[in-house]
Design a protein around this motif. Sequence first.
Motif, PDB file in Angstrom:
ATOM      1  N   THR A  92       0.831  -1.216   0.000  1.00  0.00           N
ATOM      2  CA  THR A  92       0.000   0.000   0.000  1.00  0.00           C
ATOM      3  C   THR A  92       0.858   1.255   0.000  1.00  0.00           C
ATOM      4  OG1 THR A  92      -1.818  -1.116   1.131  1.00  0.00           O
ATOM      5  CG2 THR A  92      -1.756   1.281   1.294  1.00  0.00           C
ATOM      6  N   GLU A  93       1.900   1.263   0.838  1.00  0.00           N
ATOM      7  CA  GLU A  93       2.771   2.441   0.907  1.00  0.00           C
ATOM      8  C   GLU A  93       3.529   2.655  -0.397  1.00  0.00           C
ATOM      9  OE1 GLU A  93       2.683   4.624   3.336  1.00  0.00           O
ATOM     10  OE2 GLU A  93       1.167   3.364   4.304  1.00  0.00           O
ATOM     11  N   LEU A  94       4.009   1.582  -0.995  1.00  0.00           N
ATOM     12  CA  LEU A  94       4.749   1.707  -2.260  1.00  0.00           C
ATOM     13  C   LEU A  94       3.842   2.182  -3.385  1.00  0.00           C
ATOM     14  CD1 LEU A  94       7.006  -1.500  -2.183  1.00  0.00           C
ATOM     15  CD2 LEU A  94       7.626   0.830  -1.535  1.00  0.00           C
ATOM     16  N   GLN A  95       2.612   1.706  -3.394  1.00  0.00           N
ATOM     17  CA  GLN A  95       1.674   2.135  -4.437  1.00  0.00           C
ATOM     18  C   GLN A  95       1.330   3.612  -4.293  1.00  0.00           C
ATOM     19  OE1 GLN A  95      -1.303  -0.952  -3.830  1.00  0.00           O
ATOM     20  NE2 GLN A  95      -0.647  -2.034  -5.677  1.00  0.00           N
ATOM     21  N   LYS A  96       1.281   4.107  -3.058  1.00  0.00           N
ATOM     22  CA  LYS A  96       1.047   5.541  -2.849  1.00  0.00           C
ATOM     23  C   LYS A  96       2.166   6.380  -3.470  1.00  0.00           C
ATOM     24  CE  LYS A  96      -1.302   5.185   1.656  1.00  0.00           C
ATOM     25  NZ  LYS A  96      -1.087   5.445   3.116  1.00  0.00           N
ATOM     26  N   LEU A  97       3.386   5.815  -3.468  1.00  0.00           N
ATOM     27  CA  LEU A  97       4.544   6.535  -4.002  1.00  0.00           C
ATOM     28  C   LEU A  97       4.683   6.387  -5.514  1.00  0.00           C
ATOM     29  CD1 LEU A  97       7.095   5.619  -1.189  1.00  0.00           C
ATOM     30  CD2 LEU A  97       6.088   7.877  -1.606  1.00  0.00           C
ATOM     31  N   ASN A  98       3.822   5.551  -6.102  1.00  0.00           N
ATOM     32  CA  ASN A  98       3.807   5.370  -7.563  1.00  0.00           C
ATOM     33  C   ASN A  98       5.159   4.902  -8.101  1.00  0.00           C
ATOM     34  OD1 ASN A  98       2.487   5.355 -10.046  1.00  0.00           O
ATOM     35  ND2 ASN A  98       3.172   7.432 -10.547  1.00  0.00           N
ATOM     36  N   VAL A  99       5.710   3.872  -7.432  1.00  0.00           N
ATOM     37  CA  VAL A  99       6.965   3.278  -7.902  1.00  0.00           C
ATOM     38  C   VAL A  99       6.663   1.905  -8.489  1.00  0.00           C
ATOM     39  CG1 VAL A  99       8.377   4.513  -6.220  1.00  0.00           C
ATOM     40  CG2 VAL A  99       7.451   2.257  -5.624  1.00  0.00           C
ATOM     41  N   GLY A 100       7.585   1.406  -9.302  1.00  0.00           N
ATOM     42  CA  GLY A 100       7.464   0.040  -9.787  1.00  0.00           C
ATOM     43  C   GLY A 100       7.730  -0.938  -8.657  1.00  0.00           C
ATOM     44  N   ILE A 101       7.096  -2.100  -8.713  1.00  0.00           N
ATOM     45  CA  ILE A 101       7.233  -3.072  -7.631  1.00  0.00           C
ATOM     46  C   ILE A 101       7.458  -4.462  -8.211  1.00  0.00           C
ATOM     47  CG2 ILE A 101       6.151  -4.098  -5.581  1.00  0.00           C
ATOM     48  CD1 ILE A 101       4.268  -1.586  -5.581  1.00  0.00           C
ATOM     49  N   LEU A 102       8.511  -5.128  -7.728  1.00  0.00           N
ATOM     50  CA  LEU A 102       8.765  -6.535  -8.023  1.00  0.00           C
ATOM     51  C   LEU A 102       8.512  -7.325  -6.748  1.00  0.00           C
ATOM     52  CD1 LEU A 102      12.182  -6.254  -9.933  1.00  0.00           C
ATOM     53  CD2 LEU A 102       9.914  -6.501 -10.942  1.00  0.00           C
ATOM     54  N   VAL A 103       7.836  -8.458  -6.869  1.00  0.00           N
ATOM     55  CA  VAL A 103       7.537  -9.303  -5.717  1.00  0.00           C
ATOM     56  C   VAL A 103       8.145 -10.682  -5.950  1.00  0.00           C
ATOM     57  CG1 VAL A 103       5.741 -10.253  -4.225  1.00  0.00           C
ATOM     58  CG2 VAL A 103       5.371  -8.049  -5.382  1.00  0.00           C
ATOM     59  N   TYR A 104       8.986 -11.119  -5.014  1.00  0.00           N
ATOM     60  CA  TYR A 104       9.645 -12.417  -5.102  1.00  0.00           C
ATOM     61  C   TYR A 104       8.933 -13.408  -4.189  1.00  0.00           C
ATOM     62  CZ  TYR A 104      13.786 -10.321  -7.379  1.00  0.00           C
ATOM     63  OH  TYR A 104      14.642  -9.693  -8.235  1.00  0.00           O
ATOM     64  N   THR A 105       8.493 -14.533  -4.743  1.00  0.00           N
ATOM     65  CA  THR A 105       7.748 -15.524  -3.971  1.00  0.00           C
ATOM     66  C   THR A 105       8.278 -16.930  -4.252  1.00  0.00           C
ATOM     67  OG1 THR A 105       6.055 -16.198  -5.575  1.00  0.00           O
ATOM     68  CG2 THR A 105       5.712 -14.077  -4.477  1.00  0.00           C
ATOM     69  N   ASN A 106       7.744 -17.890  -3.517  1.00  0.00           N
ATOM     70  CA  ASN A 106       8.081 -19.295  -3.787  1.00  0.00           C
ATOM     71  C   ASN A 106       7.455 -19.792  -5.079  1.00  0.00           C
ATOM     72  OD1 ASN A 106       5.500 -19.095  -2.582  1.00  0.00           O
ATOM     73  ND2 ASN A 106       5.588 -21.215  -1.865  1.00  0.00           N
ATOM     74  N   GLN A 107       6.629 -18.960  -5.703  1.00  0.00           N
ATOM     75  CA  GLN A 107       6.009 -19.319  -6.981  1.00  0.00           C
ATOM     76  C   GLN A 107       6.507 -18.433  -8.124  1.00  0.00           C
ATOM     77  OE1 GLN A 107       1.716 -19.946  -6.578  1.00  0.00           O
ATOM     78  NE2 GLN A 107       2.006 -20.422  -4.410  1.00  0.00           N
ATOM     79  N   GLY A 108       7.658 -17.797  -7.905  1.00  0.00           N
ATOM     80  CA  GLY A 108       8.265 -16.989  -8.949  1.00  0.00           C
ATOM     81  C   GLY A 108       8.196 -15.504  -8.643  1.00  0.00           C
ATOM     82  N   GLY A 109       8.683 -14.717  -9.590  1.00  0.00           N
ATOM     83  CA  GLY A 109       8.691 -13.264  -9.442  1.00  0.00           C
ATOM     84  C   GLY A 109       7.539 -12.631 -10.194  1.00  0.00           C
ATOM     85  N   PHE A 110       6.952 -11.604  -9.602  1.00  0.00           N
ATOM     86  CA  PHE A 110       5.818 -10.911 -10.214  1.00  0.00           C
ATOM     87  C   PHE A 110       6.120  -9.418 -10.321  1.00  0.00           C
ATOM     88  CE2 PHE A 110       4.140 -14.676  -8.165  1.00  0.00           C
ATOM     89  CZ  PHE A 110       3.281 -15.203  -9.103  1.00  0.00           C
ATOM     90  N   PRO A 111       6.029  -8.790 -11.489  1.00  0.00           N
ATOM     91  CA  PRO A 111       5.788  -9.417 -12.790  1.00  0.00           C
ATOM     92  C   PRO A 111       6.982 -10.218 -13.304  1.00  0.00           C
ATOM     93  CG  PRO A 111       6.196  -7.085 -13.088  1.00  0.00           C
ATOM     94  CD  PRO A 111       6.132  -7.309 -11.597  1.00  0.00           C
ATOM     95  N   CYS A 112       8.156 -10.032 -12.685  1.00  0.00           N
ATOM     96  CA  CYS A 112       9.356 -10.793 -13.022  1.00  0.00           C
ATOM     97  C   CYS A 112      10.357 -10.534 -11.902  1.00  0.00           C
ATOM     98  CB  CYS A 112       9.916 -10.370 -14.394  1.00  0.00           C
ATOM     99  SG  CYS A 112      10.447  -8.633 -14.472  1.00  0.00           S
ATOM    100  N   THR A 113      11.568 -11.044 -12.042  1.00  0.00           N
ATOM    101  CA  THR A 113      12.630 -10.700 -11.107  1.00  0.00           C
ATOM    102  C   THR A 113      13.519  -9.637 -11.747  1.00  0.00           C
ATOM    103  OG1 THR A 113      14.031 -12.504 -11.918  1.00  0.00           O
ATOM    104  CG2 THR A 113      12.582 -12.971 -10.034  1.00  0.00           C
ATOM    105  N   LEU A 114      14.438  -9.089 -10.971  1.00  0.00           N
ATOM    106  CA  LEU A 114      15.234  -7.953 -11.448  1.00  0.00           C
ATOM    107  C   LEU A 114      15.983  -8.230 -12.755  1.00  0.00           C
ATOM    108  CD1 LEU A 114      15.746  -5.033 -10.559  1.00  0.00           C
ATOM    109  CD2 LEU A 114      17.745  -5.839  -9.291  1.00  0.00           C
ATOM    110  N   PRO A 115      16.613  -9.407 -12.918  1.00  0.00           N
ATOM    111  CA  PRO A 115      17.284  -9.646 -14.216  1.00  0.00           C
ATOM    112  C   PRO A 115      16.345  -9.572 -15.413  1.00  0.00           C
ATOM    113  CG  PRO A 115      18.058 -11.212 -12.571  1.00  0.00           C
ATOM    114  CD  PRO A 115      16.894 -10.486 -11.947  1.00  0.00           C
ATOM    115  N   GLY A 116      15.050  -9.804 -15.182  1.00  0.00           N
ATOM    116  CA  GLY A 116      14.079  -9.745 -16.265  1.00  0.00           C
ATOM    117  C   GLY A 116      13.846  -8.348 -16.809  1.00  0.00           C
ATOM    118  N   LEU A 117      14.323  -7.319 -16.091  1.00  0.00           N
ATOM    119  CA  LEU A 117      14.173  -5.934 -16.556  1.00  0.00           C
ATOM    120  C   LEU A 117      15.322  -5.498 -17.465  1.00  0.00           C
ATOM    121  CD1 LEU A 117      12.986  -4.128 -13.278  1.00  0.00           C
ATOM    122  CD2 LEU A 117      11.608  -5.301 -15.019  1.00  0.00           C
ATOM    123  N   LYS A 118      16.406  -6.256 -17.428  1.00  0.00           N
ATOM    124  CA  LYS A 118      17.591  -5.863 -18.198  1.00  0.00           C
ATOM    125  C   LYS A 118      17.287  -5.818 -19.695  1.00  0.00           C
ATOM    126  CE  LYS A 118      21.340  -7.182 -15.077  1.00  0.00           C
ATOM    127  NZ  LYS A 118      20.556  -7.180 -13.870  1.00  0.00           N
ATOM    128  N   GLY A 119      17.766  -4.768 -20.332  1.00  0.00           N
ATOM    129  CA  GLY A 119      17.600  -4.620 -21.772  1.00  0.00           C
ATOM    130  C   GLY A 119      16.270  -4.027 -22.199  1.00  0.00           C
TER     131      GLY A 119
END
Length: 266
Positions: A92-119
Amino acid sequence: MKCVSLDLDGTLLDDQHQISENNKKVIQQLKENNVDVILNTGRQYADVIKVNGVKELELPIICLNGSMMYHPSGELLYETKISMEVYQSVLTELQKLNVGILVYTNQGGFPCTLPGLKGKSWDEIQALFDNQDYDMIAHLKDVKIYKLIAVVAETEMDRIKDVKNQLKQFDTISFSSSFPNNCEITSSEAQKGKAIRRYENLKKVVFDEIYSFGDGGNDVTQFEVSTRSFAMENAPDEIKRKASDLTKSNNDDGVAYAIKEILKLV
């Protein structure tokens, strides 16, 4: 016993995300000399073992800034996670700041993990964030949340200060930057320095000497538990000030140089 703890990106890896032959050779020599070598990274395990040469090194791996620890065989030795309540509050706090958010879980990264942003362009990255349903993650069956990363465009790096100020209200999380345009958020039990001590306990040993290498804000806690700590030449000045020593850059085999020429461990 001696221990060498190595960050991955910007430290052991060069800018092409490769481990040089020189660094590989020195790591093997350390192992032959009965020095414990640990990979200590903010990456998730799947992104670590994809790196060319990592599997062959057969090292224990501390992932997600200390959230998870793996045996060289790939066996999970330890994990700590962010509670669902804390996840939803931080989100909730991060969404108020209007930043991009990566979430790391036991079921993968959402929307991806950091290496997925490269390029990707920032417009492409922003589209990933805009299309992600973050509330859905909380409703996944048996989901465990290990880490969030707040991300801003490289032209807006000052906004990360706002993120960190906002996160200070939470006493059960830790946060630090692996790159100047991000803020990595984990359980307060998940820090690189704490993870080294946890590894000691799991092995039932005491390290008389600990030498750590890194280039980012998430390396500071491992610097703090080290006999000597090495910031890479490519690290930001604020990180260099936190380390006891400096070494050459990640593109100039700074890890191998310090181990051979400064510490003389091989």
